[in-house]
Design a protein around this motif. Structure first.
Motif, PDB file in Angstrom:
ATOM      1  N   LEU A  92       0.964  -1.176  -0.055  1.00 31.64           N
ATOM      2  CA  LEU A  92       0.188  -0.232   0.238  1.00 31.64           C
ATOM      3  C   LEU A  92       0.917   1.382  -0.121  1.00 31.64           C
ATOM      4  CD1 LEU A  92      -2.275  -0.846   2.880  1.00 31.64           C
ATOM      5  CD2 LEU A  92      -3.172  -0.839   0.458  1.00 31.64           C
ATOM      6  N   SER A  93       0.359   2.234  -0.483  1.00 24.33           N
ATOM      7  CA  SER A  93       0.952   3.632  -0.319  1.00 24.33           C
ATOM      8  C   SER A  93       0.082   4.228   0.658  1.00 24.33           C
ATOM      9  CB  SER A  93       1.205   4.585  -1.537  1.00 24.33           C
ATOM     10  OG  SER A  93       2.067   3.956  -2.541  1.00 24.33           O
ATOM     11  N   ILE A  94       0.899   5.255   1.493  1.00 32.99           N
ATOM     12  CA  ILE A  94       0.141   5.693   2.584  1.00 32.99           C
ATOM     13  C   ILE A  94       0.382   7.549   2.345  1.00 32.99           C
ATOM     14  CG2 ILE A  94      -0.012   6.408   5.101  1.00 32.99           C
ATOM     15  CD1 ILE A  94       1.257   3.555   5.519  1.00 32.99           C
ATOM     16  N   VAL A  95      -0.525   8.175   2.246  1.00 31.13           N
ATOM     17  CA  VAL A  95      -0.214   9.821   1.952  1.00 31.13           C
ATOM     18  C   VAL A  95      -0.004  10.291   3.376  1.00 31.13           C
ATOM     19  CG1 VAL A  95      -1.341  11.625   1.314  1.00 31.13           C
ATOM     20  CG2 VAL A  95      -1.612   9.823  -0.118  1.00 31.13           C
ATOM     21  N   LEU A  96       0.882  10.663   3.847  1.00 34.19           N
ATOM     22  CA  LEU A  96       1.470  10.993   5.221  1.00 34.19           C
ATOM     23  C   LEU A  96       0.480  12.268   5.656  1.00 34.19           C
ATOM     24  CD1 LEU A  96       5.326  10.813   5.166  1.00 34.19           C
ATOM     25  CD2 LEU A  96       3.476   9.216   6.104  1.00 34.19           C
ATOM     26  N   ALA A  97       0.205  13.181   4.842  1.00 33.84           N
ATOM     27  CA  ALA A  97      -0.446  14.265   5.062  1.00 33.84           C
ATOM     28  C   ALA A  97      -1.883  14.100   5.363  1.00 33.84           C
ATOM     29  CB  ALA A  97      -0.439  15.502   4.116  1.00 33.84           C
ATOM     30  N   GLN A  98      -2.380  13.017   4.830  1.00 32.90           N
ATOM     31  CA  GLN A  98      -3.870  12.813   4.987  1.00 32.90           C
ATOM     32  C   GLN A  98      -4.089  11.556   5.969  1.00 32.90           C
ATOM     33  OE1 GLN A  98      -5.132  11.961   0.784  1.00 32.90           O
ATOM     34  NE2 GLN A  98      -7.076  12.463   1.249  1.00 32.90           N
ATOM     35  N   THR A  99      -3.156  10.739   6.634  1.00 39.59           N
ATOM     36  CA  THR A  99      -3.602   9.798   7.222  1.00 39.59           C
ATOM     37  C   THR A  99      -3.269   9.781   8.893  1.00 39.59           C
ATOM     38  OG1 THR A  99      -2.819   8.376   5.271  1.00 39.59           O
ATOM     39  CG2 THR A  99      -3.004   7.147   7.527  1.00 39.59           C
ATOM     40  N   PRO A 100      -3.980   9.537   9.609  1.00 34.26           N
ATOM     41  CA  PRO A 100      -3.819   9.825  11.068  1.00 34.26           C
ATOM     42  C   PRO A 100      -2.653   8.964  11.676  1.00 34.26           C
ATOM     43  CG  PRO A 100      -5.905   9.398  10.882  1.00 34.26           C
ATOM     44  CD  PRO A 100      -5.470   9.061   9.320  1.00 34.26           C
ATOM     45  N   ALA A 101      -1.720   9.514  12.290  1.00 37.15           N
ATOM     46  CA  ALA A 101      -0.416   8.973  12.720  1.00 37.15           C
ATOM     47  C   ALA A 101      -0.652   7.668  13.363  1.00 37.15           C
ATOM     48  CB  ALA A 101       0.256   9.807  13.894  1.00 37.15           C
ATOM     49  N   GLU A 102      -1.875   7.121  14.295  1.00 38.30           N
ATOM     50  CA  GLU A 102      -1.946   5.941  14.588  1.00 38.30           C
ATOM     51  C   GLU A 102      -2.211   4.926  13.481  1.00 38.30           C
ATOM     52  OE1 GLU A 102      -6.086   7.824  14.691  1.00 38.30           O
ATOM     53  OE2 GLU A 102      -4.181   8.286  15.680  1.00 38.30           O
ATOM     54  N   ASN A 103      -2.752   5.224  12.452  1.00 33.56           N
ATOM     55  CA  ASN A 103      -2.962   4.221  11.376  1.00 33.56           C
ATOM     56  C   ASN A 103      -1.227   4.210  10.444  1.00 33.56           C
ATOM     57  OD1 ASN A 103      -5.580   3.844  11.626  1.00 33.56           O
ATOM     58  ND2 ASN A 103      -6.209   5.252  10.192  1.00 33.56           N
ATOM     59  N   VAL A 104      -0.643   5.177  10.294  1.00 35.38           N
ATOM     60  CA  VAL A 104       0.684   5.128   9.784  1.00 35.38           C
ATOM     61  C   VAL A 104       1.446   3.939  10.705  1.00 35.38           C
ATOM     62  CG1 VAL A 104       2.692   6.252   9.394  1.00 35.38           C
ATOM     63  CG2 VAL A 104       0.461   7.358   8.760  1.00 35.38           C
ATOM     64  N   TRP A 105       1.513   4.171  11.827  1.00 35.53           N
ATOM     65  CA  TRP A 105       2.412   3.326  12.830  1.00 35.53           C
ATOM     66  C   TRP A 105       1.915   1.935  12.835  1.00 35.53           C
ATOM     67  CZ3 TRP A 105       6.585   4.893  12.639  1.00 35.53           C
ATOM     68  CH2 TRP A 105       7.211   6.036  12.838  1.00 35.53           C
ATOM     69  N   ARG A 106       0.336   1.810  12.692  1.00 34.29           N
ATOM     70  CA  ARG A 106      -0.393   0.504  12.665  1.00 34.29           C
ATOM     71  C   ARG A 106       0.325  -0.425  11.472  1.00 34.29           C
ATOM     72  NH1 ARG A 106      -6.682  -0.482  13.095  1.00 34.29           N
ATOM     73  NH2 ARG A 106      -6.703  -2.861  12.554  1.00 34.29           N
ATOM     74  N   LEU A 107       0.153   0.452  10.260  1.00 29.73           N
ATOM     75  CA  LEU A 107       0.523  -0.345   9.019  1.00 29.73           C
ATOM     76  C   LEU A 107       1.840  -0.405   8.916  1.00 29.73           C
ATOM     77  CD1 LEU A 107      -1.874   1.912   6.581  1.00 29.73           C
ATOM     78  CD2 LEU A 107      -1.997  -0.624   7.026  1.00 29.73           C
ATOM     79  N   ILE A 108       2.927   0.278   9.396  1.00 25.92           N
ATOM     80  CA  ILE A 108       4.251   0.219   9.531  1.00 25.92           C
ATOM     81  C   ILE A 108       4.908  -1.027  10.279  1.00 25.92           C
ATOM     82  CG2 ILE A 108       6.473   1.152   9.943  1.00 25.92           C
ATOM     83  CD1 ILE A 108       5.639   3.855   9.060  1.00 25.92           C
ATOM     84  N   ASP A 109       3.897  -1.012  11.310  1.00 24.78           N
ATOM     85  CA  ASP A 109       4.234  -2.087  12.570  1.00 24.78           C
ATOM     86  C   ASP A 109       3.815  -3.551  11.839  1.00 24.78           C
ATOM     87  OD1 ASP A 109       5.002  -0.542  14.610  1.00 24.78           O
ATOM     88  OD2 ASP A 109       3.052  -0.609  15.692  1.00 24.78           O
ATOM     89  N   ASP A 110       2.724  -3.511  10.951  1.00 25.86           N
ATOM     90  CA  ASP A 110       2.505  -4.634  10.318  1.00 25.86           C
ATOM     91  C   ASP A 110       3.419  -5.060   9.400  1.00 25.86           C
ATOM     92  OD1 ASP A 110       0.556  -6.770  10.291  1.00 25.86           O
ATOM     93  OD2 ASP A 110      -0.463  -6.100   8.434  1.00 25.86           O
ATOM     94  N   SER A 111       3.833  -3.952   8.588  1.00 22.43           N
ATOM     95  CA  SER A 111       4.874  -4.322   7.257  1.00 22.43           C
ATOM     96  C   SER A 111       6.042  -4.837   7.825  1.00 22.43           C
ATOM     97  CB  SER A 111       4.960  -3.046   6.685  1.00 22.43           C
ATOM     98  OG  SER A 111       5.968  -3.104   5.718  1.00 22.43           O
ATOM     99  N   PHE A 112       6.540  -4.295   8.980  1.00 23.14           N
ATOM    100  CA  PHE A 112       7.856  -4.655   9.785  1.00 23.14           C
ATOM    101  C   PHE A 112       7.524  -6.311   9.997  1.00 23.14           C
ATOM    102  CE2 PHE A 112      10.411  -5.345  13.635  1.00 23.14           C
ATOM    103  CZ  PHE A 112      11.680  -4.714  12.980  1.00 23.14           C
ATOM    104  N   MET A 113       6.523  -6.428  10.551  1.00 20.45           N
ATOM    105  CA  MET A 113       6.221  -8.121  11.036  1.00 20.45           C
ATOM    106  C   MET A 113       6.179  -9.090   9.791  1.00 20.45           C
ATOM    107  SD  MET A 113       6.504  -7.798  14.322  1.00 20.45           S
ATOM    108  CE  MET A 113       5.795  -9.454  14.733  1.00 20.45           C
ATOM    109  N   LEU A 114       5.517  -8.509   8.732  1.00 20.37           N
ATOM    110  CA  LEU A 114       5.360  -9.403   7.677  1.00 20.37           C
ATOM    111  C   LEU A 114       6.714  -9.420   6.839  1.00 20.37           C
ATOM    112  CD1 LEU A 114       2.258  -7.749   6.218  1.00 20.37           C
ATOM    113  CD2 LEU A 114       2.437 -10.246   7.062  1.00 20.37           C
ATOM    114  N   THR A 115       7.721  -8.599   6.966  1.00 26.20           N
ATOM    115  CA  THR A 115       9.070  -8.782   6.153  1.00 26.20           C
ATOM    116  C   THR A 115      10.331  -9.144   7.003  1.00 26.20           C
ATOM    117  OG1 THR A 115       9.320  -6.544   6.880  1.00 26.20           O
ATOM    118  CG2 THR A 115       8.431  -6.940   4.664  1.00 26.20           C
ATOM    119  N   ARG A 116       9.747  -9.703   8.273  1.00 26.51           N
ATOM    120  CA  ARG A 116      11.081 -10.379   8.967  1.00 26.51           C
ATOM    121  C   ARG A 116      11.689 -11.500   8.381  1.00 26.51           C
ATOM    122  NH1 ARG A 116       9.545 -10.666  15.348  1.00 26.51           N
ATOM    123  NH2 ARG A 116       9.862  -8.333  15.506  1.00 26.51           N
TER     124      ARG A 116
END
Length: 116
Positions: A92-116
């Motif tokens: 996915l692409s996340i538009v930083l200016a449009q996405t609440p920080a909690e959603n940005v970190w939630r998606l990055i956390d999931d990406s981090f786990m999926l790419t281990r």
């Protein structure tokens, strides 16, 4: 969220420093796992028209890996787009200016786990 907040958070949360692997795109930054070197987050300031967001200016996005079964629900959320220059079934692409920080970190956390 802005670039500085994102980069500082990635360093603090994951110990990941920005890498700039492309001479033609010197502002694009990759964040990798320290062990396997796989990337889990890609920061890109992209011309807005390439994202279908009008002409002029840049849109700051991050690409993250996402579970295929969650892609559709996330893409129905404002600020979440099909992945720019990546496999749209897994990223996915996340538009930083449009996405609440909690959603940005939630998606990055999931990406981090999926790419281990």
């Amino acid at each position: 969220m802005n670039r500085t907040t994102l980069f500082d958070g990635l360093a603090e949360r994951y110990g990941a420093a920005a890498e700039y692997p492309w001479a033609k795109s010197p502002d694009f930054a990759v964040f990798r796992h320290t062990g396997n070197r796989k990337w889990f987050c890609l920061y890109m300031p992209v011309p807005s028209e390439k994202l279908g967001r009008g002409e002029g200016g840049l849109t700051e996005i991050v690409n993250v890996k996402c579970r295929p079964e969650h892609i559709g629900a996330w893409r129905a959320t404002a600020g979440i787009l099909p992945a720019y220059h990546m496999n749209k079934e897994h990223w996915l692409s996340i538009v930083l200016a449009q996405t609440p920080a909690e959603n940005v970190w939630r998606l990055i956390d999931d990406s981090f786990m999926l790419t281990r």
